[in-house]
Scaffold this active site. Sequence first.
Site, PDB file in Angstrom:
ATOM      1  N   GLU A  77      17.681  55.067  16.628  1.00  0.00           N
ATOM      2  CA  GLU A  77      18.572  55.075  15.452  1.00  0.00           C
ATOM      3  C   GLU A  77      18.296  53.893  14.536  1.00  0.00           C
ATOM      4  OE1 GLU A  77      20.299  57.468  14.613  1.00  0.00           O
ATOM      5  OE2 GLU A  77      20.769  58.578  16.422  1.00  0.00           O
TER       6      GLU A  77
ATOM      7  N   ASP B 182      14.567  59.688  23.346  1.00  0.00           N
ATOM      8  CA  ASP B 182      15.243  58.476  22.869  1.00  0.00           C
ATOM      9  C   ASP B 182      16.531  58.289  23.664  1.00  0.00           C
ATOM     10  OD1 ASP B 182      16.240  60.785  21.755  1.00  0.00           O
ATOM     11  OD2 ASP B 182      15.967  60.141  19.687  1.00  0.00           O
TER      12      ASP B 182
HETATM   13  C1  LIG Z   1      17.756  61.990  14.100  1.00  0.00           C
HETATM   14  C2  LIG Z   1      18.403  60.885  13.355  1.00  0.00           C
HETATM   15  O1  LIG Z   1      19.559  60.992  12.997  1.00  0.00           O
HETATM   16  N1  LIG Z   1      17.654  59.810  13.116  1.00  0.00           N
HETATM   17  C3  LIG Z   1      18.093  58.716  12.331  1.00  0.00           C
HETATM   18  C4  LIG Z   1      16.951  57.751  12.151  1.00  0.00           C
HETATM   19  C5  LIG Z   1      17.363  56.487  11.426  1.00  0.00           C
HETATM   20  C6  LIG Z   1      16.284  55.910  10.583  1.00  0.00           C
HETATM   21  C7  LIG Z   1      16.607  54.558   9.980  1.00  0.00           C
HETATM   22  N2  LIG Z   1      17.452  53.737  10.789  1.00  0.00           N
HETATM   23  C8  LIG Z   1      17.249  54.777   8.620  1.00  0.00           C
HETATM   24  O2  LIG Z   1      18.490  54.777   8.539  1.00  0.00           O
HETATM   25  O3  LIG Z   1      16.533  54.942   7.655  1.00  0.00           O
HETATM   26  C9  LIG Z   1      18.540  59.243  10.972  1.00  0.00           C
HETATM   27  O4  LIG Z   1      19.441  58.623  10.389  1.00  0.00           O
HETATM   28  O5  LIG Z   1      18.004  60.253  10.483  1.00  0.00           O
END
Ligand SMILES: CC(=O)N[C@@H](CCC[C@H](N)C(=O)O)C(=O)O
Length: 385
Positions: A134, A75
């Site tokens: 993200e 990513d």
């Molecule tokens: C690894 C990481 O931190 N990923 C993000 C993924 C975001 C998912 C989506 N935008 C949400 O907020 O539900 C995370 O916040 O875990």
Amino acid sequence: MAVLSEADLIAVRRSLHRIPELALHEIQTQAYIEEFVKQLDCAWLSVKHVPAVPTALLVRLEGTAPRRTLGYRTDIDALPVEEQTGLPFASNHPGVMHACGHDVHITVALGILAYFAAHQPKDNLLFFFQPAEEAEYGGKRVYDAGAFAGRFRPDEFYALHDNPALPAGQIATRMGTLFAGTTEIHLTFTGKSGHAAFPQKANDAIVAAAAFVMQVQTIVARNVDPVRGGVVTLGTFHAGTIGNVIAGSARLDGTIRAFRQADIEMMQQRVRQIAEGVAATYGVQAALKLIQGGYMPVENAPKQTADLIHYMKHAPAVDFAEVAPAMTGEDFGFLLQQFPGTMVWLGVNDPQHSLHAANFSPDEAALKPGVAALVGFLKHRMEEE
Ligand SMILES: CC(=O)N[C@@H](CCC[C@H](N)C(=O)O)C(=O)O
């Protein structure tokens, strides 16, 4: 360009760290990656753009005796966080930071790519530089655009995420579910603004939103099986302009998380019911959007993951640990529903700071062992059934 030294990897990571960009706006980052790929000057390399997702990039290496195509995804986006590390190579983009370490992820991917550009692989390799992890679920967007077709279709997919709680360079994963599935919550309550002195003539959206904030806490406490767990976090609450005006609207954004899709759907339903209930109780309007996109639970595939764990445990130079699942989300979960594969953590040794913190600072000592472990595994995988 040959294999990258530790100093090369650090220089790449620092260059990327200076230019963080938000989901679907990764223009300088993509240009940096493309220039890097061009400098490899590799005869067995080809590049594909995805017009529907312009900041995505696919790079394919033709194998010498291919039986399949191994995919590696990284990513490339950053977060709306004002960096507070004080590092000499801190973000040049105000209010945006690689606070989730995607600069480290890209660097490891480029390190692996440089290795195989210098040593032609046996199987084909596909590198997917993915925008929008993200937010905006870039992996699903690229899949839905039909980009993984023909020569660009991986038979298996692998990916990595950095982890500040683990020692630098450690690889960690588990059989089964590694990360939660998530759903974004976007909610606006609309009431009626008015003078603070005459609440009877207004309808206070802050009071309704505050009731919602408190009531959703009961979802994890009272609806989710405590053995399985879940999360409801509201990360924003915006309302009002001044202390003596009753706010006519209030906006909340948050996230729902659980390891099982059925639990996520149950929690979505409870959020909907509570928003509707609060709207009815307080006489306000509730406009609710729940977006799961590609943030499905990250389910490591049995065969590929067993092989990866076996390799990492027995490779003399790899520090490996089996770990518990985490409530972080990843839209790699969507790609793992389409292609078998495995996601791993890479330890970056910053236990004082969490991912997404403004002072998160991964230890660059993780870069070289991270590249070596993944190169070793991919070479091993090319010899396996
Ligand atoms: C690894 C990481 O931190 N990923 C993000 C993924 C975001 C998912 C989506 N935008 C949400 O907020 O539900 C995370 O916040 O875990």
